[in-house]
Scaffold this motif. Structure first.
Motif, mmCIF file in Angstrom:
data_model
loop_
_atom_site.group_PDB
_atom_site.id
_atom_site.type_symbol
_atom_site.label_atom_id
_atom_site.label_comp_id
_atom_site.label_asym_id
_atom_site.label_seq_id
_atom_site.Cartn_x
_atom_site.Cartn_y
_atom_site.Cartn_z
ATOM 1 N N GLY A 16 0.821 -1.208 0.000
ATOM 2 C CA GLY A 16 0.000 0.000 0.000
ATOM 3 C C GLY A 16 0.848 1.247 0.000
ATOM 4 O O GLY A 16 0.547 2.223 -0.678
ATOM 5 N N PHE A 17 1.953 1.202 0.754
ATOM 6 C CA PHE A 17 2.842 2.361 0.811
ATOM 7 C C PHE A 17 3.447 2.647 -0.542
ATOM 8 O O PHE A 17 3.501 3.782 -0.996
ATOM 9 C CB PHE A 17 3.946 2.100 1.837
ATOM 10 N N SER A 18 3.908 1.609 -1.221
ATOM 11 C CA SER A 18 4.566 1.794 -2.509
ATOM 12 C C SER A 18 3.589 2.300 -3.562
ATOM 13 O O SER A 18 3.962 3.021 -4.481
ATOM 14 C CB SER A 18 5.211 0.487 -2.966
ATOM 15 N N GLN A 19 2.297 1.913 -3.421
ATOM 16 C CA GLN A 19 1.311 2.344 -4.399
ATOM 17 C C GLN A 19 0.959 3.822 -4.221
ATOM 18 O O GLN A 19 0.696 4.533 -5.182
ATOM 19 C CB GLN A 19 0.045 1.493 -4.258
ATOM 20 N N ASN A 20 0.958 4.287 -2.977
ATOM 21 C CA ASN A 20 0.570 5.671 -2.699
ATOM 22 C C ASN A 20 1.721 6.648 -2.863
ATOM 23 O O ASN A 20 1.516 7.830 -3.103
ATOM 24 C CB ASN A 20 0.015 5.788 -1.272
ATOM 25 N N LYS A 21 2.921 6.165 -2.715
ATOM 26 C CA LYS A 21 4.091 7.031 -2.813
ATOM 27 C C LYS A 21 4.467 7.262 -4.264
ATOM 28 O O LYS A 21 4.545 6.332 -5.056
ATOM 29 C CB LYS A 21 5.266 6.398 -2.061
ATOM 30 N N LYS A 22 4.705 8.529 -4.621
ATOM 31 C CA LYS A 22 5.103 8.841 -5.994
ATOM 32 C C LYS A 22 6.517 8.324 -6.255
ATOM 33 O O LYS A 22 7.406 8.527 -5.431
ATOM 34 C CB LYS A 22 5.064 10.367 -6.216
ATOM 35 N N PRO A 23 6.742 7.627 -7.378
ATOM 36 C CA PRO A 23 8.084 7.126 -7.693
ATOM 37 C C PRO A 23 9.115 8.240 -7.645
ATOM 38 O O PRO A 23 8.836 9.378 -8.034
ATOM 39 C CB PRO A 23 7.913 6.568 -9.115
ATOM 40 N N SER A 24 10.323 7.910 -7.179
ATOM 41 C CA SER A 24 11.355 8.930 -6.977
ATOM 42 C C SER A 24 11.822 9.570 -8.272
ATOM 43 O O SER A 24 12.428 10.641 -8.247
ATOM 44 C CB SER A 24 12.549 8.302 -6.249
ATOM 45 N N ASN A 25 11.566 8.926 -9.411
ATOM 46 C CA ASN A 25 12.012 9.502 -10.675
ATOM 47 C C ASN A 25 11.014 10.515 -11.239
ATOM 48 O O ASN A 25 11.288 11.175 -12.244
ATOM 49 C CB ASN A 25 12.245 8.405 -11.720
ATOM 50 N N LEU A 26 9.849 10.652 -10.601
ATOM 51 C CA LEU A 26 8.844 11.607 -11.071
ATOM 52 C C LEU A 26 8.892 12.893 -10.277
ATOM 53 O O LEU A 26 9.069 12.885 -9.061
ATOM 54 C CB LEU A 26 7.438 10.996 -10.968
#
Length: 203
Positions: A16-26
């Motif tokens: 869930g955390f990974s889905q809500n967090k914006k990827p670091s490359n964006l």
């Protein structure tokens, strides 16, 4: 059994955390360069740009309508909020496009569009964006790329309000409209000529 349950719960929380967090490359930047229909249409064709959303920033009224912003009394500028992949493009290229496709020397005006809502402005979200904006403006002024000084404001980002759905993807949905043909199309053609190696591949 207890350990298995804990492992499952931990895995779900991480997912869930990974889905809500914006990827670091964006990364996101908010720009105002006159009518947002024009700026949106250009950036939608730049390779590395993931999304372009038209809306309003820099004002003093919450949730303004398009009609309210058009009065010039809310203090907002028409802007586009651009999300881009830093592995494909970068903030310097974003700014290069910005200063190519609009006139940053006319105060509160782009062509026939007149008013503070059409001002040239960069709303930065971090120090990197701020320094990059200040640097390119200084370089352009020093090189006298334009016959007049740049009046683009560089301000800290505070709030973005998305415009109504009919304002999104306006050029793509209204290519036959006179404004699209006479005002937006020439900007796109200029962009495609100058940045021909940076265009998104047609699917």
């Amino acid at each position: 059994m207890k350990n298995t349950l804990l492992i499952c719960l931990f895995a779900l929380s991480i997912s869930g955390f990974s889905q809500n967090k914006k990827p670091s490359n964006l990364e996101t930047i908010t720009l105002g360069g006159g009518c947002y229909w024009c700026v949106e249409a250009v950036y939608e064709n730049l390779d590395g740009v993931k999304s372009v959303v038209s809306g309003f920033s820099g004002g003093n009224v919450a949730n303004p309508t398009y009609e309210e912003v058009c009065t010039g009394e809310t203090g907002h500028a028409e802007v586009v909020q651009i999300t881009y992949d830093k592995n494909v493009t970068d903030i310097n290229e974003i700014f290069e496009v910005f200063f190519t496709v609009h006139d940053p020397t006319t105060l509160n005006r782009q062509g026939a569009d007149v008013g503070t809502q059409y001002r040239s402005v960069i709303f930065y979200k971090n120090e990197e964006q701020k320094k990059a904006a200040q640097s390119i403006i200084a370089e352009l002024n020093k090189a006298k790329v334009y016959s007049s000084p740049i009046v683009t404001k560089v301000e800290a980002f505070k709030m973005f309000y998305k415009a109504d759905d009919y304002h999104q993807n306006y050029y793509a949905n209204n290519k036959s409209q006179p404004y699209c043909k006479m005002v937006i199309q020439p900007k796109i053609e200029k962009f495609e000529k100058v940045f021909k190696d940076k265009l998104k591949k047609k699917s």
